[in-house]
Scaffold this motif. Structure first.
Motif: not given
Length: 292
Positions: A78-85, A94-98, A100-105, A107-113
């Motif tokens: 319930p606390d999954r927050d992958a969509h949040l900045p 860049w901010d992945h939450s802004q 979509s698609g591959a450029e969102s994923r 960007a996020r995984e380059s940062e948090v993983y």
């Protein structure tokens, strides 16, 4: 596993406590087997920075509250927050939450993983993983950034994401954490590797009884803490550099691209970028294969 120290938020996703020269960093989502959402990832980053900045800390212990070390990345709580900045720290994507698609994923995984794990691997103080129960997928990424691993007899390790059509987790240290043929079997089957087997292939330093895990880890941490801090930092850097010269850093970069190719393929051919797999289907596939 340790309780929340005095004055700490017992509901925080990560607990931090210093006892003498040892900082204890404890993942604290036991209800969800310490599945890692972004809030936990950034809390881990805060804790590692705190340990790095404290001159009284000589060694760090990473552990998990509850029955398991970590079930991996949060793909369904319930606390999954992958969509949040979140405030970006590990890179300049860049901010992945802004997006979509591959450029969102990507960007996020380059940062948090990948980005976060690489930062933590470079913490200039020895880090010891204290592992019990499940250490699955994203949990492997956390133990592999540690310098030493102490595991209890009941601990097991697995990277089942090939079931999603994805070639392993983002921090792809498999061929360095274990021999390449063992890594292939580990990935091809998705089977659990016992703590004893992990010790045999050189991935784990020590295996102890569950009741002895905390004490055994603490004894090792205190023994290492007797060494000069700068000497430990330089030694850690020397070994890390040797691993990188053996291809660890560039190998991860290349596999990270393959990882995201798999996500994109899934998004075009399956229900979603995870190939339609969720927590229940992953568990079901694992149980079916174990009983076959």
């Amino acid at each position: 596993m340790p309780d929340a120290p005095d004055g700490a938020d017992a509901d925080a996703p990560v607990l931090y406590e210093r006892r003498g020269p040892v900082a204890y960093v404890t993942m604290n989502r036991p209800r969800y087997r310490n599945a890692q959402n972004s809030a936990m990832t950034y809390a881990l980053d805060d804790a590692f920075y705190r340990a790095a900045d404290d001159p009284g800390v000589k060694t760090v212990v990473l552990a998990g509250a509850g029955e398991h070390f970590s079930a991996g990345h949060d793909i369904g709580t319930p606390d999954r927050d992958a969509h949040l900045p979140f405030e970006r720290r590990a890179g300049l994507w860049w901010d992945h939450s802004q997006r979509s698609g591959a450029e969102s994923r990507f960007a996020r995984e380059s940062e948090v993983y990948l980005g976060m794990c690489r930062r933590w691997r470079e913490l200039p103080k020895p880090v010891i993983a204290s592992v019990h129960g499940a250490c699955v997928a994203g949990g492997l990424m956390l133990v592999w950034i540690c310098d030493l691993i102490v595991a209890s007899e009941d601990a097991f390790f697995a990277d089942p994401v090939v079931r999603m059509g994805i070639p392993g987790v983002e921090y792809f240290a498999h061929p360095w954490a274990m021999p390449p043929r063992i890594a292939k079997e580990f990935l091809y089957t998705g089977d659990r590797m016992t703590a004893r087997r992990a010790y045999e292939v050189g991935m784990v330093n020590r295996v102890v009884e569950r009741a002895e895990l905390a004490d055994a880890t603490e004894r090792l941490a205190l023994r290492i803490a007797e060494m000069p801090g700068f000497g430990l930092a330089l030694t850690k850097r020397a070994v890390n550099q040797a691993e990188d010269l053996q291809g660890l850093h560039t190998g991860m970069d290349s596999v990270f691209g393959l990882h995201h190719l798999a996500h994109a393929h899934n998004a075009e051919t399956a229900a979603d970028s995870l190939g339609g797999m969720d927590v229940s289907t992953m568990k079901g596939s694992a149980m079916k294969e174990a009983n076959s």
